[in-house]
Design a protein around this motif. Structure first.
Motif, short mmCIF file in Angstrom:
data_model
loop_
_atom_site.label_atom_id
_atom_site.label_comp_id
_atom_site.label_asym_id
_atom_site.label_seq_id
_atom_site.Cartn_x
_atom_site.Cartn_y
_atom_site.Cartn_z
N GLU A 1 21.39 45.91 72.88
CA GLU A 1 21.70 45.98 74.29
C GLU A 1 21.90 45.01 74.82
O GLU A 1 22.42 44.52 75.96
CB GLU A 1 20.89 46.90 75.23
CG GLU A 1 20.97 48.43 74.82
CD GLU A 1 20.01 49.19 75.93
OE1 GLU A 1 19.39 48.29 76.71
OE2 GLU A 1 20.23 50.44 75.80
N LYS A 2 21.29 43.64 74.07
CA LYS A 2 21.49 42.34 74.72
C LYS A 2 22.77 41.72 74.81
O LYS A 2 23.65 41.82 74.15
CB LYS A 2 20.58 41.50 73.82
CG LYS A 2 20.16 40.08 74.09
CD LYS A 2 19.60 39.29 73.10
CE LYS A 2 19.24 37.90 73.83
NZ LYS A 2 18.63 36.89 73.10
N GLY A 3 23.39 41.29 76.04
CA GLY A 3 24.51 40.73 76.45
C GLY A 3 25.59 41.81 76.58
O GLY A 3 26.78 41.67 76.66
N THR A 4 25.06 43.19 76.72
CA THR A 4 25.86 44.35 76.90
C THR A 4 25.81 44.66 78.33
O THR A 4 24.96 44.25 79.19
CB THR A 4 25.72 45.59 76.23
OG1 THR A 4 24.55 46.21 76.36
CG2 THR A 4 25.73 44.84 74.49
N GLN A 5 26.64 45.86 78.71
CA GLN A 5 26.55 46.37 80.37
C GLN A 5 25.54 47.65 80.06
O GLN A 5 25.51 48.25 81.13
CB GLN A 5 28.03 46.64 80.60
CG GLN A 5 28.78 45.64 80.96
CD GLN A 5 28.17 44.90 81.96
OE1 GLN A 5 27.78 45.05 83.23
NE2 GLN A 5 28.07 43.35 82.07
N TRP A 6 24.87 47.87 79.21
CA TRP A 6 24.14 49.09 78.99
C TRP A 6 22.82 48.89 79.97
O TRP A 6 22.12 47.83 80.11
CB TRP A 6 23.48 49.19 77.64
CG TRP A 6 24.47 49.89 76.75
CD1 TRP A 6 25.38 49.35 75.68
CD2 TRP A 6 24.74 51.34 76.53
NE1 TRP A 6 26.05 50.23 75.15
CE2 TRP A 6 25.85 51.49 75.73
CE3 TRP A 6 24.36 52.43 77.38
CZ2 TRP A 6 26.36 52.64 75.45
CZ3 TRP A 6 24.93 53.55 77.06
CH2 TRP A 6 25.78 53.88 76.07
N GLY A 7 22.53 49.84 80.83
CA GLY A 7 21.55 49.72 81.69
C GLY A 7 22.08 49.16 83.00
O GLY A 7 21.31 49.32 84.18
N LYS A 8 23.43 48.71 83.08
CA LYS A 8 23.81 48.22 84.36
C LYS A 8 25.25 49.16 84.59
O LYS A 8 25.10 49.66 85.92
CB LYS A 8 24.36 46.61 84.25
CG LYS A 8 23.16 45.87 83.65
CD LYS A 8 23.68 44.47 83.44
CE LYS A 8 22.42 43.71 82.93
NZ LYS A 8 23.04 42.42 82.46
#
Length: 529
Positions: free
Chosen positions: A224-231
């Protein structure tokens, strides 16, 4: 199975006989810990395999076991992180267009639920607008008179359908069917038609081993690092009630949602059987809901121009639980103290201004009783509801408010508290007998006992003064406060029993009793001295 699990935990290893039966145990070596292990994905049943059938010859669906990677230095984001990992892994294996999320203590109660849900998603006129269909939370272990008011009939039958009428049904975290596209960050575009494929060809030519290996990457900590997951994608991180804020974000992307409450319950779960667990659960919800209101996701700001004003107000009924504790505490403390000191707060009975107060009080309670009876509640369960209404607002909501203020001042951080619904035999027996369970030194019980004793002391003291003074004018001025204080005393009868009469393990501990007596006595004496 329970004994085998306990034996494995006790011995620290999996027996060889069991290890040979299940290839998954090969992944669990002695270096693995609960919060420090690699991602594990195992396809237990391959739905593409025509030989995978049940004992009557029907094809079995794909069944996958997944345990996402956890490392000490990586935040796992609790339930939201788990569901997001499941979303990615399932997209690799089946990519089904609909997703059902259900808590681990709930089970399906209606075989037609999926068919009924599809009627919404596949409706020719409005089906493409719907992001999710939410079912109410129902329980199989409620007592006859629902001692802890777990069956929130007013919410399930009135409030949630009302918000759903604006196309903004709340996502409650369980018993909910989602459209994958909307849950993964997609925006609704009017006029787009969804193509439903009954037979997906995704990964038709990949082997089980290849699918497992490619899926493990999606369940890793670093993915998830650097992605929009969780946002913008999946469930939103950073809030204890990730379900509510995620539902709001989905609706603000143009989607609508449905609240569906069929006659036959779709899903049934387990309700809290002790007062402490019930209050801790509400405290967690209250903190999370207030956190949403004070964040950029406040419905009046984030939802402005995106969802209807009625929906914004509907969300705020729950997001403002915490500050409601203050007026409730005022009514539980100030009128009783004023009664003890002969200070009148309400109009005299002979005054025409008394009528509005009397009308509101009588009309509200008559309507509340009729509403409860209409939805199948007993008179006693309604009375239990009034008790829990007071208890929650003066304990769970009040402590949640304090924690919110502390967090805003930087004095504490957000925590996620799990509610343990496993109970001992004697606790279960008392629950079935509808005897309230205390048995803890939780600060919430100190507040409860203090308020109960405060109202008892002030009621007795106030009546004693009126009797000794024989002042009919004073009685006319203070009758409203006597009634209010008397109702609070009646509501708190189980607390007095737990303080002074009961001797079982569920009574209020003596340490709490002494603190409460001291606090209530000092509070009564403060206005005098």
């Amino acid at each position: 199975m329970k004994s085998r699990i306990e034996l494995a935990i006790e011995s620290g290893k999996i027996p060889e006989s069991v290890r040979k039966q299940h290839k998954g145990f090969a992944e669990w070596n002695f270096n693995i810990k609960k919060q420090d292990h690699q991602s594990i994905v195992l396809i237990l049943i391959d739905g593409r395999d025509t030989s995978a059938v049940d004992n009557v010859g029907s094809r079995l669906p794909t069944l996958v076991y997944m345990s996402r990677e956890k490392r000490p230095k990586w935040p796992h984001n609790f339930k939201a992180g788990a569901i997001n990992a499941l979303l990615r892994v399932s997209s690799e294996i089946t990519n089904a267009p609909l997703i059902l999320s259900v808590d681990c203590d709930m089970y399906s109660n209606n075989a037609d639920t999926i068919r009924e849900t599809l009627c919404f998603f596949m409706d020719e006129k409005k089906g493409d607008e719907f992001a999710f269909v939410q079912f109410p939370q129902k329980y199989n272990n409620l007592t006859k008179n629902d001692i802890y008011t777990n069956n929130a009939s007013q919410i399930d039958e009135v409030e949630l359908p009302g918000v759903g009428g604006y196309g903004a049904a709340l996502y409650c975290g369980t018993g909910c069917f989602h459209r994958r596209e909307s849950l993964c960050g997609g925006k609704y575009s009017k006029g787009d038609r969804v193509q439903w494929n009954t037979e997906s060809e995704k990964n038709a030519y990949q082997t089980v081993d290849d699918l497992e290996e490619s899926s493990k990457v999606l369940a890793s900590c670093s993915y998830e690092k650097g992605t929009q997951w969780g946002k913008e994608m999946g469930l939103i991180y950073g809030c204890p009630v990730e379900d509510i804020v995620t539902g709001l974000a989905i609706q603000c992307r143009g989607w609508k949602s449905v609240y569906y409450n069929p006659k036959r319950y779709a899903f049934i779960g387990v309700a809290p059987t002790t007062l402490e667990v019930a209050l801790v659960q509400h405290k967690r919800w209250c903190e999370g809901l207030s956190q949403i209101f004070l964040s950029k996701y406040c419905p009046f700001i984030y939802g402005h121009g995106k969802i209807k004003l009625g929906a914004q107000m509907g969300y705020s009924i729950y997001l403002l639980w915490a500050p409601i504790s203050l007026p409730t505490l005022f009514y539980a403390i100030v009128p009783s103290l004023c009664l003890l000191n002969g200070v009148s707060l309400f109009p005299e009975v002979s005054s025409p201004w008394f009528l509005p107060f009397a009308y509101v009080f009588v009309a509200k309670n008559i309507f509340s009783v009729l509403e409860a009876m209409k939805h199948g509640s007993t008179l006693k369960s309604w009375w239990n509801g009034q008790r829990m209404w007071l208890i929650r607002r003066t304990t769970s909501y009040f402590i949640a408010l304090i924690d919110i203020i502390k967090r805003k001042l930087g004095l504490s951080e957000t925590t996620f508290v799990l509610t343990d619904k496993v109970v001992t035999e004697d606790v279960s027996k008392r629950y079935e007998q509808e005897v309230m369970e205390f048995g803890s030194s939780n600060i919430m019980f100190t507040i409860l006992a203090t308020l109960a004793l405060l109202n008892l002391f002030t009621l007795l003291g106030g009546i004693k003064k009126l009797v000794l003074d024989l002042d009919s004018k004073a009685l006319e001025q203070l009758i409203s406060q006597i009634v209010l204080c008397g109702i609070i005393v009646l509501i708190n009868l189980p607390i007095y029993q737990a303080l002074f009469i009961r001797r079982d393990k569920g009574c209020i501990p003596s340490s709490v009793m002494f603190k409460s007596i001291l606090l209530a006595s000092v509070t009564c004496l403060m206005p005098i001295y």
